[in-house]
Write a protein that holds these residues in place. Structure first.
Motif, PDB file in Angstrom:
ATOM      1  N   TRP A  54      24.716  54.786  33.354  1.00 67.75           N
ATOM      2  CA  TRP A  54      25.554  56.030  33.139  1.00 67.75           C
ATOM      3  C   TRP A  54      26.779  55.859  32.821  1.00 67.75           C
ATOM      4  N   ILE A  65      29.060  63.295  32.074  1.00 71.92           N
ATOM      5  CA  ILE A  65      28.297  61.928  32.442  1.00 71.92           C
ATOM      6  C   ILE A  65      26.796  62.147  31.491  1.00 71.92           C
ATOM      7  N   LEU A 109      22.514  53.488  38.525  1.00 69.52           N
ATOM      8  CA  LEU A 109      21.999  54.392  39.449  1.00 69.52           C
ATOM      9  C   LEU A 109      20.783  53.706  39.855  1.00 69.52           C
ATOM     10  N   TYR A 137      22.784  59.797  47.479  1.00 71.86           N
ATOM     11  CA  TYR A 137      22.535  61.289  47.258  1.00 71.86           C
ATOM     12  C   TYR A 137      21.813  61.708  48.656  1.00 71.86           C
ATOM     13  N   LEU A 145      22.181  63.626  36.944  1.00 68.59           N
ATOM     14  CA  LEU A 145      23.519  63.291  36.444  1.00 68.59           C
ATOM     15  C   LEU A 145      24.066  63.842  35.263  1.00 68.59           C
ATOM     16  N   TYR A 150      31.830  63.159  37.153  1.00 73.87           N
ATOM     17  CA  TYR A 150      31.839  62.262  38.377  1.00 73.87           C
ATOM     18  C   TYR A 150      32.583  63.237  39.509  1.00 73.87           C
ATOM     19  N   LEU A 153      30.017  65.360  41.463  1.00 74.31           N
ATOM     20  CA  LEU A 153      28.914  64.921  42.171  1.00 74.31           C
ATOM     21  C   LEU A 153      29.075  65.123  43.633  1.00 74.31           C
ATOM     22  N   TRP A 158      25.675  64.511  46.578  1.00 70.51           N
ATOM     23  CA  TRP A 158      25.918  63.146  46.532  1.00 70.51           C
ATOM     24  C   TRP A 158      27.255  63.146  47.631  1.00 70.51           C
ATOM     25  N   LEU A 184      24.367  55.248  43.567  1.00 70.73           N
ATOM     26  CA  LEU A 184      25.058  55.311  42.497  1.00 70.73           C
ATOM     27  C   LEU A 184      26.263  54.248  42.631  1.00 70.73           C
TER      28      LEU A 184
END
Length: 258
Positions: A54, A65, A109, A137, A145, A150, A153, A158, A184
């Motif tokens: 990713w 993302i 991931l 997560y 995602l 980012y 998240l 997350w 991640l």
């Protein structure tokens, strides 16, 4: 009933209360050729882990993302994002054939078939610097995602686990007790903890292996058997059971001395 036998029964009960866990290492072995992969799956200890790549593909850490190309080398897994040759100069060539944060923020991931506590990660190649960021997560359902950022998240299930300062090719500890099926791992990303002057500069690494503890007890991590919920300050069931066993040992020793 004999008191010593009673103590043995209590101890046996506490031992039964201990969560069943197994430490396992997943090695991301080299695939043939310099191909682009959508994902790769590895197995160890009866647990599969699927790796996928990713990256944010329009510049800064606050942009969208998207999936990327996963690369497999002798030194581990790398990432080639979709902006290779289109705004991310050098992407896909050395050293940006790795998981890096030069122009774009690359990450991998790791999706496990069971919830695990990711205890350590290791690279087998890096260039210049190798700072890393790790998230887990802890939300409900399966994480998505695509289309997020980012920066978003941490408010969408997350939790930021740790920033690893230049581990090179050594095993690096995540220092967490969290259990999750989705982790991640990426080149250092200031969107999570901000970092500082120590994390300045670009980072390039190939992710070679991950080490974790699998919760195999009935109920698993979702039932709280293996503990590790962040921020609660509540001892894990295994820790409580061990404390109980220690107390029984002290009581038995005192009685024998009398």
């Amino acid at each position: 009933m004999n008191k010593t036998f009673k103590h043995m029964l209590v101890a046996a009960g506490l031992m039964a209360a201990l969560p069943a866990m197994a430490a396992t290492t997943w090695t991301f072995s080299d695939q043939s050729g310099d191909a682009d992969y959508s994902s790769l799956t590895y197995s160890s200890g009866g647990v599969n882990v699927t790796a996928s790549a990713w990256a944010n593909t329009v510049g800064s850490a606050n942009t969208q993302i998207e999936s990327a190309y996963l690369k497999s080398y002798g030194g581990g897994l790398g990432v080639k994002n979709y902006d290779a040759g289109n705004g991310d100069a050098g992407e896909g060539s050395n050293p940006e054939h790795a998981m890096d944060n030069d122009d774009r923020y690359d990450s991998i991931l790791l999706s496990f078939s069971k919830a695990i506590n990711l205890t350590n990660v290791r690279n087998d190649w890096y260039s210049g610097d190798s700072d890393m960021s790790i998230l887990a997560y802890v939300g409900s359902g399966t994480p998505t995602l695509t289309g997020g950022t980012y920066a978003s998240l941490v408010s969408n299930g997350w939790t930021s686990i740790s920033d690893l300062y230049n581990p090179g090719t050594n095993w690096a500890s995540t220092g967490t007790a969290v259990y999750s099926s989705h982790w991640l791992v990426g080149a250092f990303n200031p969107a999570f903890n901000g970092g500082g002057s120590n994390y300045a500069g670009n980072d390039y690494m190939k992710l070679y292996a991950a080490k974790g503890t699998i919760c195999t007890a009935a109920g698993g991590a979702n039932g709280g058997v293996c503990g590790g919920t962040p921020g609660t300050g509540v001892p894990e069931p295994g820790s409580l059971a061990l404390a109980g066993l220690g107390l029984l040992g002290v009581i038995g020793l005192r009685r024998r001395r009398k």
